[in-house]
Design a protein around this motif. Structure first.
Motif, mmCIF file in Angstrom:
data_model
loop_
_atom_site.group_PDB
_atom_site.id
_atom_site.type_symbol
_atom_site.label_atom_id
_atom_site.label_comp_id
_atom_site.label_asym_id
_atom_site.label_seq_id
_atom_site.Cartn_x
_atom_site.Cartn_y
_atom_site.Cartn_z
ATOM 1 N N THR A 149 -0.308 -0.271 -0.361
ATOM 2 C CA THR A 149 0.462 -1.401 0.179
ATOM 3 C C THR A 149 1.906 -0.934 0.272
ATOM 4 O O THR A 149 2.556 -0.720 -0.757
ATOM 5 N N GLY A 189 5.668 -0.302 2.934
ATOM 6 C CA GLY A 189 6.488 -0.613 4.096
ATOM 7 C C GLY A 189 7.850 0.022 3.926
ATOM 8 O O GLY A 189 8.075 0.834 3.016
ATOM 9 N N LEU A 211 3.311 -3.086 5.753
ATOM 10 C CA LEU A 211 4.267 -4.145 6.067
ATOM 11 C C LEU A 211 5.191 -3.762 7.213
ATOM 12 O O LEU A 211 6.049 -4.554 7.592
ATOM 13 N N ARG A 248 10.764 -3.904 7.643
ATOM 14 C CA ARG A 248 11.442 -5.189 7.470
ATOM 15 C C ARG A 248 12.921 -4.996 7.817
ATOM 16 O O ARG A 248 13.483 -3.928 7.582
ATOM 17 N N PHE A 261 7.027 -11.969 2.633
ATOM 18 C CA PHE A 261 5.815 -11.293 3.105
ATOM 19 C C PHE A 261 4.665 -11.488 2.116
ATOM 20 O O PHE A 261 3.683 -10.755 2.140
ATOM 21 N N ASN A 263 1.192 -11.734 3.429
ATOM 22 C CA ASN A 263 0.662 -10.481 3.948
ATOM 23 C C ASN A 263 -0.030 -9.648 2.874
ATOM 24 O O ASN A 263 -0.884 -8.796 3.188
#
Length: 402
Positions: free
Chosen positions: A71, A73, A369, A372, A397, A400
């Motif tokens: 996970t 981003g 993600l 951002r 988020f 998500n």
């Protein structure tokens, strides 16, 4: 909901932002993470690797591999420049106002009058070109001469003469009349006003300040609070949560620079110590928010010392593994940075880079993600996790990832 833990690896960026070409040309080409790993291709960071560090970076470097399940981003900086103070305010849900660069000479008269009206004894001390203030024979107010000139003012105090809470009251008055990014209020014990005055230095063009290390304020009983321009603690995560009775603990440099009136703040620099404190806090907290700043990575960047950066990252990785093992069913861990500080770029300042977002938890989905557009999305996600409206800035988020 149980605990949301944010670990900020200070200065550990993953590539320069597109706008650096215009706003910070010296940062073009910066990529703290990539360049450090390239300098030591055998470096092992198993826990950061598993969290998806290479996925956030966008490529494999050295011995570290992309993960099929992670996970992750990246986040851009919404604040101007690349600043630890502004970065953490942004993380906590604030979009700081653009400050103005100016010497203390520009506001000295207003600050003088403001302090006198509050009953303080104020003296003007003149140098060859600049001037500064002495208050109650206990502290000085002058330019910060260690950062870029015009960015901050220092309130430097002898805490045996004036307690820190009273020093902070003076700092808040200075903040009221100032438009620079920070008013830094600090002091130490076993220091006299004479020690402070013996450390006065002038930098030309009216800039005059105290050489803080030379003054001795760091040696014993050091206390410090940074007061930022356009910062409202009421719209930030620590205050939002703390006022509602949710435990909030800030550890490391974040304890010095983010307001946490209703929670616990512990200053600490050593990487191993601050992460051990994080684990200790997890052991005693059933529900709450913990934010830890790992400062020594940033300090290695400033020193342009790649070898030391390796060592601090390895220590951080080890304890991040232990923290992951202690996560409960509903806990969320997020590892990130606040800007870059590429020790290979050719200068010793922060670099305007995107930062990684690496997330772990038993119930956390394995997703990307993307990018951002603000660090405040982290603060918004923390607020959402605890069931509160998002802070001043940022978009959650949470949906998500869970």
């Amino acid at each position: 909901m149980n605990r949301f833990i944010v670990i900020v690896l200070d200065g550990f960026g993953v590539g320069y932002m597109n706008d650096a070409k215009v706003v910070r040309p010296s940062d073009v080409g910066a990529n703290t993470c990539k360049h450090i790993l390239e300098k030591n291709p055998q470096l092992k960071l198993p826990n950061l690797e598993k969290l998806g560090l290479m996925d956030a970076l966008g490529e494999e470097v050295g011995s570290l591999k992309l993960q099929k399940k992670a996970t992750f981003g990246k986040a851009e900086l919404a604040h101007l420049g690349a600043d630890t103070f502004m970065g953490h305010q942004e993380i906590m849900g604030t979009l700081p106002k653009p400050p103005i660069k100016e010497s203390f000479m520009a506001v000295i008269n207003k600050v003088y009058e403001g302090l006198e009206n509050k009953g303080y004894k104020v003296q003007v001390k003149e140098g060859k070109e600049g001037k500064f203030l002495i208050v109650n024979d206990a502290l000085t107010i002058a330019d910060n001469i260690e950062a870029d000139l015009g960015q901050a003012y220092n309130v430097t105090a002898a805490l045996d003469i004036m307690p820190f809470k009273d020093v902070l009251a003076v700092g808040k008055i200075v903040r009221e009349y100032s438009r620079v990014s920070r008013v830094i209020t600090f002091g130490g014990e076993n220091v006299t006003l004479e020690n402070i005055l013996n450390a006065v230095e002038e930098k030309g063009n009216g800039f005059i300040g105290i050489n803080a290390p030379k003054s001795g304020v760091y040696n014993k009983g050091y206390q410090c609070i940074h007061l930022g321009y356009g910062i409202d603690p009421e719209v930030q995560i620590p205050t939002i949560l703390g006022k509602s009775g949710i435990n909030v603990t800030l550890l490391g440099k974040v304890a010095d620079i983010v307001s946490n009136e209703y929670g616990k703040s512990i200053s600490c620099v050593d990487t191993e110590e601050v992460l051990k404190l994080t684990i200790k806090e997890m052991n005693s907290m059933d529900k709450g928010f913990i934010c830890t700043n790992v400062q020594e990575t940033d300090l290695c960047g400033h020193r342009e010392n790649v070898e030391e950066y390796f060592k601090k990252l390895s220590i951080a990785d080890k304890y991040i593994g232990q923290i992951i093992e202690k996560l409960k069913e509903d806990d969320i861990l997020l590892v990130m940075a606040d800007h870059g500080n590429d020790p290979t770029i050719g200068h010793s300042k922060h670099t305007r880079e995107m930062v990684p977002l690496l997330i772990s938890g038993e119930k956390v989905k394995k997703v990307s993600l993307g990018i951002r557009n603000t660090l405040s999305d982290v603060g918004a996600t923390v607020a959402d996790y605890f069931g509160f409206t998002c802070p001043e800035h940022g978009t959650s988020f949470l949906d998500n990832i869970v």
